[in-house]
Write an enzyme that holds these catalytic residues in place. Structure first.
Site, PDB file in Angstrom:
ATOM      1  CE  LYS A  10     -36.945  99.377   1.055  1.00  0.00           C
ATOM      2  NZ  LYS A  10     -38.245  99.634   1.638  1.00  0.00           N
ATOM      3  CG  HIS A  86     -39.996  95.422  -2.561  1.00  0.00           C
ATOM      4  ND1 HIS A  86     -40.651  96.594  -2.261  1.00  0.00           N
ATOM      5  CD2 HIS A  86     -39.270  95.096  -1.477  1.00  0.00           C
ATOM      6  CE1 HIS A  86     -40.308  96.972  -1.034  1.00  0.00           C
ATOM      7  NE2 HIS A  86     -39.467  96.075  -0.540  1.00  0.00           N
ATOM      8  CD  GLU A 154     -40.092  92.859   2.419  1.00  0.00           C
ATOM      9  OE1 GLU A 154     -39.157  93.176   3.151  1.00  0.00           O
ATOM     10  OE2 GLU A 154     -40.302  93.391   1.328  1.00  0.00           O
TER      11      GLU A 154
HETATM   12  P1  PGA Z   1     -37.782  98.332   5.712  1.00  0.00           P
HETATM   13  O1  PGA Z   1     -37.980  97.732   4.242  1.00  0.00           O
HETATM   14  O2  PGA Z   1     -36.772  97.445   6.411  1.00  0.00           O
HETATM   15  O3  PGA Z   1     -37.264  99.706   5.487  1.00  0.00           O
HETATM   16  O4  PGA Z   1     -39.111  98.276   6.379  1.00  0.00           O
HETATM   17  C1  PGA Z   1     -38.034  96.368   4.016  1.00  0.00           C
HETATM   18  C2  PGA Z   1     -38.173  96.115   2.547  1.00  0.00           C
HETATM   19  O5  PGA Z   1     -38.774  96.949   1.848  1.00  0.00           O
HETATM   20  O6  PGA Z   1     -37.701  95.091   2.035  1.00  0.00           O
END
Ligand code: PGA
Length: 246
Positions: A10, A86, A154
């Protein structure tokens, strides 16, 4: 086929120096590292085992689009992968299924390997898994014909919340997604050292996409220890099987 450990940094870390250090810690076979694009060229010099990817591209190849980067630019600095769709891009940058479809086409045309993220918000999931399946099926309609990709399931409510999905339910969703797309499917959403094997050890799930924990050095170590354990267990399992069959 080996399971994929995809790491989504990110908007982290703050400096190139830290990015290079973090990349070294994650430089392992089977890892796909989604770093901020500005660090990719520099990280490519440091890594030999992990594959690299960008977190976003624009759908045009060139032209008057200030601030954007193209799929071919990503490739030219040594990255082979791209994340598309995403939930944070959908939420904060208004990416619709139409935008997702254009990006998928551009990525495929440039020969990037794609991970497409899908997943339902809590307002849908609280109505049950069947509703969540319908939501995800609609998102998958944005995949253009002839584009091959990997899907990351996700659930939006599990991202960055510390509240991962129940492995049985994400495995059921994985099967459902495979039925529609024929693609390999990863799970993402609050995967950490403590829970990674619950997902990785499920035969239906082809890997994980990890956000927050992938930029935390202590968590990262735990994650790789667990992955190593899981490899050993599956090697032993195969050895047992061969002995049994002999
Ligand atoms: P997280 O994020 O592991 O912090 O929950 C996963 C992602 O956004 O791909």
């Amino acid at each position: 086929m080996a399971k994929i450990i995809a790491l989504n940094w990110k908007l982290n870390p703050a400096t190139e120096k830290e990015a290079r250090r973090l990349a070294l810690l994650s430089d392992k076979k089977g890892v796909v590292l989604f770093a901020p694009s500005i660090f990719l060229g520099s990280i490519a010099e440091k890594t030999t085992k992990a594959a690299l990817g960008a977190q976003n591209i624009f759908w045009e190849q060139r032209g008057a689009f200030t601030g954007e980067i193209s799929a071919s630019m990503v490739k030219s600095v040594g990255a082979e992968w791209i994340l598309v769709g995403h939930s944070e891009r959908r939420k904060y940058f208004g990416e619709t299924d139409e935008v997702v479809a254009k990006k998928l086409e551009a990525a495929a045309r440039a020969g990037l390997k794609i991970i497409l993220c899908v997943g339902e918000p809590w307002s849908i999931r609280k109505k049950g898994v069947e509703e969540a399946k319908k939501f995800v099926a609609r998102q998958l309609k944005s995949v253009p014909r002839n584009v091959s990709l990997i899907v990351a399931y996700e659930p939006v409510w599990a991202i960055g919340t510390g509240k991962s999905d129940v492995p049985e339910e994400s495995a059921a969703m994985t099967k459902f997604i495979k039925g529609i797309t024929g693609a390999r499917v990863l799970y993402g959403g609050s995967v950490q050292g403590e829970n990674i094997l619950r997902f990785l050890d499920r035969q239906e799930i082809d890997g994980v996409l990890i956000g927050g924990a992938s930029v935390n050095k202590t968590e990262l170590k735990k994650i790789f220890n667990q992955v190593q354990r899981s490899h050993l267990t599956s090697q032993n399992r195969n050895r047992e099987l061969r002995r049994f069959q002999a």
